[in-house]
Motif scaffolding. Sequence first.
Motif, PDB file in Angstrom:
ATOM      1  N   LEU A   6       0.824  -1.207   0.000  1.00 17.58           N
ATOM      2  CA  LEU A   6       0.000   0.000   0.000  1.00 17.58           C
ATOM      3  C   LEU A   6       0.864   1.265   0.000  1.00 17.58           C
ATOM      4  O   LEU A   6       0.601   2.209  -0.750  1.00 17.58           O
ATOM      5  CB  LEU A   6      -0.937  -0.025   1.213  1.00 17.58           C
ATOM      6  N   ILE A   7       1.910   1.257   0.801  1.00 19.58           N
ATOM      7  CA  ILE A   7       2.850   2.395   0.799  1.00 19.58           C
ATOM      8  C   ILE A   7       3.461   2.545  -0.598  1.00 19.58           C
ATOM      9  O   ILE A   7       3.559   3.648  -1.140  1.00 19.58           O
ATOM     10  CB  ILE A   7       3.978   2.182   1.845  1.00 19.58           C
ATOM     11  N   ALA A   8       3.843   1.411  -1.190  1.00 18.95           N
ATOM     12  CA  ALA A   8       4.423   1.452  -2.543  1.00 18.95           C
ATOM     13  C   ALA A   8       3.410   2.001  -3.540  1.00 18.95           C
ATOM     14  O   ALA A   8       3.750   2.794  -4.421  1.00 18.95           O
ATOM     15  CB  ALA A   8       4.893   0.055  -2.962  1.00 18.95           C
ATOM     16  N   ALA A   9       2.141   1.602  -3.387  1.00 21.01           N
ATOM     17  CA  ALA A   9       1.092   2.098  -4.290  1.00 21.01           C
ATOM     18  C   ALA A   9       0.956   3.616  -4.152  1.00 21.01           C
ATOM     19  O   ALA A   9       0.791   4.333  -5.140  1.00 21.01           O
ATOM     20  CB  ALA A   9      -0.228   1.408  -3.980  1.00 21.01           C
ATOM     21  N   LEU A  10       1.050   4.110  -2.919  1.00 21.22           N
ATOM     22  CA  LEU A  10       0.957   5.557  -2.702  1.00 21.22           C
ATOM     23  C   LEU A  10       2.162   6.281  -3.305  1.00 21.22           C
ATOM     24  O   LEU A  10       2.040   7.386  -3.834  1.00 21.22           O
ATOM     25  CB  LEU A  10       0.848   5.860  -1.202  1.00 21.22           C
ATOM     26  N   ARG A  11       3.329   5.641  -3.246  1.00 19.12           N
ATOM     27  CA  ARG A  11       4.506   6.235  -3.891  1.00 19.12           C
ATOM     28  C   ARG A  11       4.302   6.349  -5.410  1.00 19.12           C
ATOM     29  O   ARG A  11       4.744   7.303  -6.034  1.00 19.12           O
ATOM     30  CB  ARG A  11       5.761   5.386  -3.629  1.00 19.12           C
ATOM     31  N   ILE A  12       3.646   5.339  -5.967  1.00 18.70           N
ATOM     32  CA  ILE A  12       3.369   5.364  -7.415  1.00 18.70           C
ATOM     33  C   ILE A  12       2.463   6.549  -7.729  1.00 18.70           C
ATOM     34  O   ILE A  12       2.712   7.315  -8.663  1.00 18.70           O
ATOM     35  CB  ILE A  12       2.722   4.043  -7.879  1.00 18.70           C
ATOM     36  N   VAL A  13       1.419   6.711  -6.925  1.00 18.39           N
ATOM     37  CA  VAL A  13       0.511   7.854  -7.121  1.00 18.39           C
ATOM     38  C   VAL A  13       1.288   9.157  -6.980  1.00 18.39           C
ATOM     39  O   VAL A  13       1.167  10.074  -7.794  1.00 18.39           O
ATOM     40  CB  VAL A  13      -0.648   7.800  -6.092  1.00 18.39           C
ATOM     41  N   GLN A  14       2.121   9.223  -5.945  1.00 15.32           N
ATOM     42  CA  GLN A  14       2.890  10.441  -5.672  1.00 15.32           C
ATOM     43  C   GLN A  14       3.841  10.774  -6.817  1.00 15.32           C
ATOM     44  O   GLN A  14       4.109  11.940  -7.090  1.00 15.32           O
ATOM     45  CB  GLN A  14       3.673  10.265  -4.359  1.00 15.32           C
ATOM     46  N   SER A  15       4.332   9.743  -7.491  1.00 15.35           N
ATOM     47  CA  SER A  15       5.271   9.981  -8.592  1.00 15.35           C
ATOM     48  C   SER A  15       4.577  10.548  -9.819  1.00 15.35           C
ATOM     49  O   SER A  15       5.230  11.019 -10.754  1.00 15.35           O
ATOM     50  CB  SER A  15       5.952   8.660  -8.978  1.00 15.35           C
ATOM     51  N   GLY A  16       3.247  10.488  -9.831  1.00 16.33           N
ATOM     52  CA  GLY A  16       2.507  11.043 -10.968  1.00 16.33           C
ATOM     53  C   GLY A  16       2.367  10.089 -12.136  1.00 16.33           C
ATOM     54  O   GLY A  16       1.897  10.474 -13.208  1.00 16.33           O
ATOM     55  N   ASP A  17       2.759   8.834 -11.941  1.00 11.18           N
ATOM     56  CA  ASP A  17       2.658   7.872 -13.037  1.00 11.18           C
ATOM     57  C   ASP A  17       1.214   7.531 -13.382  1.00 11.18           C
ATOM     58  O   ASP A  17       0.904   7.221 -14.527  1.00 11.18           O
ATOM     59  CB  ASP A  17       3.410   6.575 -12.681  1.00 11.18           C
ATOM     60  N   VAL A  18       0.346   7.571 -12.378  1.00  9.61           N
ATOM     61  CA  VAL A  18      -1.046   7.191 -12.633  1.00  9.61           C
ATOM     62  C   VAL A  18      -1.947   7.887 -11.608  1.00  9.61           C
ATOM     63  O   VAL A  18      -1.537   8.112 -10.463  1.00  9.61           O
ATOM     64  CB  VAL A  18      -1.211   5.644 -12.551  1.00  9.61           C
ATOM     65  N   ARG A  19      -3.147   8.227 -12.040  1.00 10.04           N
ATOM     66  CA  ARG A  19      -4.123   8.783 -11.101  1.00 10.04           C
ATOM     67  C   ARG A  19      -4.673   7.639 -10.260  1.00 10.04           C
ATOM     68  O   ARG A  19      -4.876   6.535 -10.778  1.00 10.04           O
ATOM     69  CB  ARG A  19      -5.279   9.447 -11.855  1.00 10.04           C
ATOM     70  N   PRO A  20      -4.936   7.893  -8.964  1.00  9.83           N
ATOM     71  CA  PRO A  20      -5.398   6.781  -8.109  1.00  9.83           C
ATOM     72  C   PRO A  20      -6.651   6.088  -8.636  1.00  9.83           C
ATOM     73  O   PRO A  20      -6.789   4.870  -8.499  1.00  9.83           O
ATOM     74  CB  PRO A  20      -5.653   7.450  -6.746  1.00  9.83           C
ATOM     75  N   ASP A  21      -7.545   6.834  -9.264  1.00  8.22           N
ATOM     76  CA  ASP A  21      -8.785   6.209  -9.747  1.00  8.22           C
ATOM     77  C   ASP A  21      -8.538   5.321 -10.965  1.00  8.22           C
ATOM     78  O   ASP A  21      -9.367   4.487 -11.317  1.00  8.22           O
ATOM     79  CB  ASP A  21      -9.840   7.279 -10.077  1.00  8.22           C
ATOM     80  N   ARG A  22      -7.390   5.483 -11.608  1.00  8.82           N
ATOM     81  CA  ARG A  22      -7.063   4.605 -12.742  1.00  8.82           C
ATOM     82  C   ARG A  22      -6.238   3.397 -12.302  1.00  8.82           C
ATOM     83  O   ARG A  22      -5.917   2.514 -13.091  1.00  8.82           O
ATOM     84  CB  ARG A  22      -6.276   5.390 -13.799  1.00  8.82           C
ATOM     85  N   MET A  23      -5.883   3.394 -11.029  1.00  5.54           N
ATOM     86  CA  MET A  23      -4.997   2.357 -10.526  1.00  5.54           C
ATOM     87  C   MET A  23      -5.816   1.129 -10.114  1.00  5.54           C
ATOM     88  O   MET A  23      -6.215   0.985  -8.968  1.00  5.54           O
ATOM     89  CB  MET A  23      -4.258   2.920  -9.316  1.00  5.54           C
ATOM     90  N   THR A  24      -6.055   0.269 -11.085  1.00  7.88           N
ATOM     91  CA  THR A  24      -6.872  -0.913 -10.818  1.00  7.88           C
ATOM     92  C   THR A  24      -6.046  -2.175 -11.068  1.00  7.88           C
ATOM     93  O   THR A  24      -4.982  -2.127 -11.676  1.00  7.88           O
ATOM     94  CB  THR A  24      -8.109  -0.934 -11.730  1.00  7.88           C
ATOM     95  N   GLY A  25      -6.586  -3.274 -10.591  1.00  9.92           N
ATOM     96  CA  GLY A  25      -5.871  -4.537 -10.779  1.00  9.92           C
ATOM     97  C   GLY A  25      -6.623  -5.691 -10.150  1.00  9.92           C
ATOM     98  O   GLY A  25      -7.845  -5.643 -10.024  1.00  9.92           O
ATOM     99  N   SER A  26      -5.884  -6.705  -9.752  1.00 10.20           N
ATOM    100  CA  SER A  26      -6.514  -7.883  -9.141  1.00 10.20           C
ATOM    101  C   SER A  26      -6.859  -7.572  -7.686  1.00 10.20           C
ATOM    102  O   SER A  26      -6.339  -6.617  -7.106  1.00 10.20           O
ATOM    103  CB  SER A  26      -5.564  -9.078  -9.193  1.00 10.20           C
TER     104      SER A  26
END
Length: 417
Positions: free
Chosen positions: A178-198
């Motif tokens: 979850l922390i890693a996922a937040l880092r991804i959001v923070q990096s600007g690579d993807v908007r949180p609402d587009r961050m989907t998966g399994s």
Amino acid sequence: MRSFLVAAVLAVAGSGSFAIAPDISPRPEARIPGLVEVSVEARVSNVAFERWISEFRRRAVAQGIRPQVFDQAFQSVRYDTDVIQRDRNQAEFTKQIWEYLESAVSDTRVKNGKAALRDHKRTLAAIEARYGVEAEVVVAIWGLESAYGSFRGNTPIISALATLAFDGRRGRFFEEQLIAALRIVQSGDVRPDRMTGSWAGAMGHTQFIPTSYLAYAQDFDGDGRRDIWSDDPTDALASTAAYLARFGWTKGQPWGIEVRLPRGFDYSQSGERIKKSVGEWMAAGVRDAAGNRIPEHGRASILLPAGAQGAAFMIFDNFHVIERYNTADAYVIGVGHLSDRIGGGRPIQANWPVDDRALRFSEKQEMQRRLTGAGFDTQGVDGIIGPNTIQAIRRFQRSVGMIPDGYASYEILRRLR
Ligand code: CA
């Protein structure tokens, strides 16, 4: 790609069968009778969940997540009962390797893989040139992880990981994700609402978990974002190649080759622990499935995923690189064989022992108990067929005059009873 369990296929090394998480299980999931209880549980959990989020927010901020990033990412986060149900329902479902390969390397998946190889020819050639991983192998992983992008998962990742981290079973692992996922959001690579998966946090075309994304994801199309979620698979495919390259992929080396073992082959020499040069194996009479000599590709082991009665493979270091994606032998053989077939290779030639049924978890434990009781110590009863159990099975097989292939078949259990 996954550290453990979040994979679709769970490893039970050497058993020839393996567990599959229920998100790809064909089991019907009749849940109507439990519906009322579930919603009560969900309401109760929500209060505690909100409290957990505010505590976790402090930990996340302490680890460098900006408060406004956290708040934006958590805006629509909810406790996802479906995720918990899936996690709890991971009761073992076992398939034999040939049953798995029937679907993993079905005619449809081979055909679609060939089409994917054609459709993305230029991108894949560029990826192969940059990372030194063959296009067919990258496409095969894509084919197994998401059916070439068709099933990338539409569970909101932040909600899923927050639910799993809060739930506590493997909470530390999921909080790290979850922390890693937040880092991804923070990096600007993807908007949180587009961050989907399994439901378990694997994302995009080739199902990266957040920590793997942070370590290996690539911006191959050069638009400034490492986008593994979009319809365009370019970044995801490059990320997969980068991942395999990082773990030592050797271009030009097969993952494995189906082989024919000579009459009188010493089965105590099979298994991943014993490595020899191709020349040494050939001196012992090993040939490819067509009976021909095998070119030198480095040190190799003889793998018998269904024991002496099924197909035999000579496996090379690249086999162990694919294991970094998922450690189940069946998965690695699935990827490897699918890549061969996409490249025009032949189906597996040997017959499988199709009358053999997979052992249930409790039966594997029973086998371990009975082996140990009979003087063939398995060093514990954990239901996992690891090296010690395989060794014990081989000793038992020798003692009763069976071929010592170390394969945990139902026949062994029957004899022990
Ligand atoms: Ca990009």
